[in-house]
Enzyme design. Sequence first.
Site, PDB file in Angstrom:
ATOM      1  CE  LYS A 169     -17.923 109.331  79.258  1.00 59.33           C
ATOM      2  NZ  LYS A 169     -17.914 110.540  80.040  1.00 59.33           N
TER       3      LYS A 169
HETATM    4  C1  PLP Z   1     -17.579 112.460  85.349  1.00 61.71           C
HETATM    5  C2  PLP Z   1     -16.291 112.880  84.450  1.00 61.71           C
HETATM    6  N1  PLP Z   1     -15.021 112.947  84.826  1.00 61.71           N
HETATM    7  C3  PLP Z   1     -14.092 113.328  84.320  1.00 61.71           C
HETATM    8  C4  PLP Z   1     -14.480 113.433  82.793  1.00 61.71           C
HETATM    9  C5  PLP Z   1     -13.426 113.658  81.737  1.00 61.71           C
HETATM   10  O1  PLP Z   1     -12.784 112.764  81.102  1.00 61.71           O
HETATM   11  P1  PLP Z   1     -12.364 112.712  79.723  1.00 61.71           P
HETATM   12  O2  PLP Z   1     -11.213 113.614  79.917  1.00 61.71           O
HETATM   13  O3  PLP Z   1     -11.697 111.380  79.615  1.00 61.71           O
HETATM   14  O4  PLP Z   1     -13.186 113.020  78.736  1.00 61.71           O
HETATM   15  C6  PLP Z   1     -15.707 113.190  82.079  1.00 61.71           C
HETATM   16  C7  PLP Z   1     -16.131 113.160  80.770  1.00 61.71           C
HETATM   17  O5  PLP Z   1     -16.703 112.668  80.206  1.00 61.71           O
HETATM   18  C8  PLP Z   1     -16.699 112.842  83.121  1.00 61.71           C
HETATM   19  O6  PLP Z   1     -18.058 112.538  82.572  1.00 61.71           O
END
Ligand code: PLP
Length: 315
Positions: free
Chosen positions: A159
């Site tokens: 991320k």
């Molecule tokens: C690109 C992307 N995909 C999926 C998610 C979902 O991830 P999470 O459930 O860990 O928040 C996020 C959340 O930040 C995201 O930015």
Amino acid sequence: MAFDGTGKVWMNGTIVDWKDATIHVASHVIHYGSAVFEGARCYHTPNGSRFFRLDAHMRRLYDAARNYRMNYAIDVDALTRAVVETVQANGLPACYIRPMIYRGYHALSVNPLPNPVEAAILVWEWGAYLGPDALEQGVDVRVSSWTRSAPNTFPAMAKATANYANSALIKMEAVLDGYSEGIALDPEGHLSEGSGQNLFLVRDEVLYTPPLSASVLPGITRDTIITLAQDLGLAVREHDLPREMLYVADEVFFCGTAAEVTPIRSVDKIPIGIGRRGPITTAVQQAYFDYINGIVPDSHGWLLPVNFPSHAATR
Ligand SMILES: Cc1ncc(COP(=O)(O)O)c(C=O)c1O
């Protein structure tokens, strides 16, 4: 949602006022997107405030930092304690939590390595990400003309702020065209994810979600939904999905820490199923909200008390 400019921010070991949480404009992160970050939540439950799966978020943060060769001065347990302290310092019973590790100020060239590795933790109140009606009514989305990055370009599992240049293009295109969100395909043309959410489809009472190889973030909500759906006795399949599965699905929904579980009622102006939140989405959404709000027992050990003594903040 605009910030009100109050509250406390953790910066490299010090809690400072919101207005003082600043960095120099020559910092590497501003020019080259050299940061990794997290988005976690703390919920107000009948038993007090609880972090939801904070350990998983912090682990993903350090995994992302490892990908980008960023060694922060303190380890994951210590930064987790700092998150707990930051939430306590802000006194918010429910909040969104944004820890980040970034390349700071020293010299500007593409090479990030000479720059210091720094960290900050922000928290703020954040309601329904796609609007207050979205959780019940569902949202209208389009398939994006932008694809997710190929596996050998950026690590999708990390991320990293740089990945969100792609997310911003997906989001702007969707919003300017009158949609709430965009769904991106992976470089092969398979379904990937939204600009900030993972994707689930339902057909014949089976849940489908794209695999990690489809350039998706390994969402913690995605993992939570897989577990809760299985608890409900539903079958879940992770494999490559063609775009057209969207149009013939009985139900489609997004999930994420910010978006929680948001039904999708149309894609490219084609109504999905009955054109509103379907029964399986409703059941999964209910199970999710019951869990995060502490209505049901914490059978998976996902809730961590905010008032927990700091030294025991990680498990
Ligand atoms: C690109 C992307 N995909 C999926 C998610 C979902 O991830 P999470 O459930 O860990 O928040 C996020 C959340 O930040 C995201 O930015």
